[in-house]
Design a protein around this motif. Structure first.
Motif, mmCIF file in Angstrom:
data_model
loop_
_atom_site.group_PDB
_atom_site.id
_atom_site.type_symbol
_atom_site.label_atom_id
_atom_site.label_comp_id
_atom_site.label_asym_id
_atom_site.label_seq_id
_atom_site.Cartn_x
_atom_site.Cartn_y
_atom_site.Cartn_z
ATOM 1 N N LEU A 141 0.835 -1.199 0.000
ATOM 2 C CA LEU A 141 0.000 0.000 0.000
ATOM 3 C C LEU A 141 0.871 1.252 0.000
ATOM 4 O O LEU A 141 0.564 2.240 -0.671
ATOM 5 N N ARG A 142 1.979 1.212 0.746
ATOM 6 C CA ARG A 142 2.864 2.373 0.801
ATOM 7 C C ARG A 142 3.406 2.712 -0.577
ATOM 8 O O ARG A 142 3.419 3.879 -0.993
ATOM 9 N N LEU A 143 3.836 1.688 -1.331
ATOM 10 C CA LEU A 143 4.387 1.919 -2.666
ATOM 11 C C LEU A 143 3.327 2.444 -3.619
ATOM 12 O O LEU A 143 3.537 3.440 -4.323
ATOM 13 N N VAL A 144 2.174 1.780 -3.640
ATOM 14 C CA VAL A 144 1.113 2.173 -4.567
ATOM 15 C C VAL A 144 0.634 3.585 -4.275
ATOM 16 O O VAL A 144 0.488 4.417 -5.187
ATOM 17 N N ARG A 145 0.419 3.877 -2.995
ATOM 18 C CA ARG A 145 -0.083 5.210 -2.645
ATOM 19 C C ARG A 145 0.943 6.285 -2.990
ATOM 20 O O ARG A 145 0.580 7.365 -3.458
ATOM 21 N N THR A 146 2.215 5.986 -2.778
ATOM 22 C CA THR A 146 3.260 6.955 -3.111
ATOM 23 C C THR A 146 3.279 7.238 -4.608
ATOM 24 O O THR A 146 3.325 8.404 -5.036
ATOM 25 N N VAL A 147 3.215 6.177 -5.414
ATOM 26 C CA VAL A 147 3.236 6.341 -6.873
ATOM 27 C C VAL A 147 2.022 7.136 -7.336
ATOM 28 O O VAL A 147 2.139 8.076 -8.143
ATOM 29 N N VAL A 148 0.841 6.780 -6.826
ATOM 30 C CA VAL A 148 -0.386 7.469 -7.231
ATOM 31 C C VAL A 148 -0.332 8.940 -6.853
ATOM 32 O O VAL A 148 -0.629 9.829 -7.671
ATOM 33 N N GLU A 149 0.069 9.236 -5.619
ATOM 34 C CA GLU A 149 0.042 10.622 -5.159
ATOM 35 C C GLU A 149 1.129 11.465 -5.810
ATOM 36 O O GLU A 149 0.924 12.661 -6.057
ATOM 37 N N VAL A 150 2.275 10.880 -6.109
ATOM 38 C CA VAL A 150 3.309 11.627 -6.838
ATOM 39 C C VAL A 150 2.801 11.964 -8.246
ATOM 40 O O VAL A 150 2.995 13.087 -8.741
ATOM 41 N N ALA A 151 2.149 11.009 -8.894
ATOM 42 C CA ALA A 151 1.612 11.247 -10.237
ATOM 43 C C ALA A 151 0.532 12.323 -10.205
ATOM 44 O O ALA A 151 0.491 13.228 -11.057
ATOM 45 N N VAL A 152 -0.345 12.246 -9.202
ATOM 46 C CA VAL A 152 -1.423 13.224 -9.062
ATOM 47 C C VAL A 152 -0.846 14.610 -8.764
ATOM 48 O O VAL A 152 -1.263 15.624 -9.346
ATOM 49 N N LEU A 153 0.115 14.660 -7.839
ATOM 50 C CA LEU A 153 0.733 15.927 -7.455
ATOM 51 C C LEU A 153 1.438 16.586 -8.642
ATOM 52 O O LEU A 153 1.297 17.791 -8.889
ATOM 53 N N THR A 154 2.192 15.790 -9.393
ATOM 54 C CA THR A 154 2.910 16.329 -10.551
ATOM 55 C C THR A 154 1.940 16.862 -11.598
ATOM 56 O O THR A 154 2.134 17.957 -12.149
ATOM 57 N N SER A 155 0.881 16.102 -11.861
ATOM 58 C CA SER A 155 -0.116 16.541 -12.846
ATOM 59 C C SER A 155 -0.779 17.841 -12.406
ATOM 60 O O SER A 155 -0.958 18.765 -13.208
ATOM 61 N N GLY A 156 -1.134 17.911 -11.125
ATOM 62 C CA GLY A 156 -1.774 19.118 -10.610
ATOM 63 C C GLY A 156 -0.868 20.325 -10.666
ATOM 64 O O GLY A 156 -1.304 21.436 -11.017
ATOM 65 N N TRP A 157 0.408 20.122 -10.336
ATOM 66 C CA TRP A 157 1.369 21.227 -10.377
ATOM 67 C C TRP A 157 1.559 21.737 -11.805
ATOM 68 O O TRP A 157 1.612 22.952 -12.050
ATOM 69 N N LEU A 158 1.631 20.832 -12.756
ATOM 70 C CA LEU A 158 1.776 21.233 -14.156
ATOM 71 C C LEU A 158 0.551 21.993 -14.654
ATOM 72 O O LEU A 158 0.646 22.834 -15.551
ATOM 73 N N LEU A 159 -0.609 21.709 -14.044
ATOM 74 C CA LEU A 159 -1.838 22.406 -14.428
ATOM 75 C C LEU A 159 -1.997 23.745 -13.700
ATOM 76 O O LEU A 159 -2.921 24.502 -13.994
ATOM 77 N N GLY A 160 -1.104 24.034 -12.750
ATOM 78 C CA GLY A 160 -1.167 25.319 -12.050
ATOM 79 C C GLY A 160 -1.638 25.237 -10.617
ATOM 80 O O GLY A 160 -1.917 26.276 -9.997
ATOM 81 N N GLY A 161 -1.732 24.023 -10.049
ATOM 82 C CA GLY A 161 -2.137 23.870 -8.662
ATOM 83 C C GLY A 161 -1.070 24.378 -7.699
ATOM 84 O O GLY A 161 0.109 24.467 -8.061
#
Length: 219
Positions: free
Chosen positions: A160-180
């Protein structure tokens, strides 16, 4: 992981103490939406998923709550190939939090000074953890984003730690690129949300045995 925390992640039949648990669910989800609004008004950095929500809000012009609902629905659709089953709490999570965050944003001003913004950020993170413990403790189903991580774990065998880290890093990066908004609040959230939620859960998790009749015969 402690027994109360494990229980909070396992849905129980809604027929057991429905009024108490549905009330707890709704209160928790409303507070969760309010906590998101506090962090938004603090403008010092958001949680990974809220960075994505804010980025999409800026790109589309839709309200933060509307985007939260849309993303929740899309994530819920991802449960189908993962063979996850939503509960009442899952559906409530998608709908109630989005409404609550928009209502709170409508009445909560955005301060310009740093000290009030820090106060909003810290209170938002603490309230977020408390609210998560309240609605998870009702044991009526996890939110769509949590279920996405646990579904990937079940299908892949990854931790769960690995999956959640991968998902949240991907989400965070996408949001930052969109201007979050990415900032110190994002770091604070990442460090504090787990320990705080775990601290609140044992006190707020509904346990069926605690409401069962005393099996001992009367003397």
């Amino acid at each position: 992981m402690t027994a109360p925390r494990l229980a909070a992640l396992t849905a129980a039949p809604i027929t057991a103490a429905p009024v108490r648990r549905l009330t707890q669910l709704v209160v928790g989800l409303c507070l969760y939406g309010a906590s998101m609004a506090l962090q938004i008004r603090g403008a010092l950095g958001l949680s990974p998923w809220d960075v994505l929500h804010e980025g999409l809000t800026k790109r589309t012009g839709l309200s933060f709550g509307t985007i939260t609902i849309i993303v929740g629905i899309l994530v819920l659709l991802c449960w189908i190939p993962l063979r996850q089953r939503p509960g009442v709490g899952t559906v409530g999570n998608v709908l109630v939090i989005g409404v609550a965050v928009d209502v709170t944003l409508a009445v909560l001003p955005a301060p310009a000074e740093l000290i009030p913004r820090i106060a909003l950020l810290t209170s938002g993170v603490v309230l977020n953890a408390l609210a998560a413990a309240i609605y998870l403790g009702a044991r009526l189903g996890s939110g769509p984003r949590d279920g996405l991580s646990t579904g990937f774990c079940a299908r892949t065998g990854a931790s769960l730690r690995l999956v959640r880290t991968v998902v949240e890093v991907a989400v965070l990066t996408s949001g930052w690129l969109l201007g979050g908004t990415l900032g110190i609040g994002t770091v604070l959230y990442a460090l504090a949300i787990g320990p705080l939620t775990q601290a609140f859960l044992p006190r707020l998790t509904w346990v069926e045995d605690s409401l069962s009749p005393d099996p001992r015969p009367a003397s």
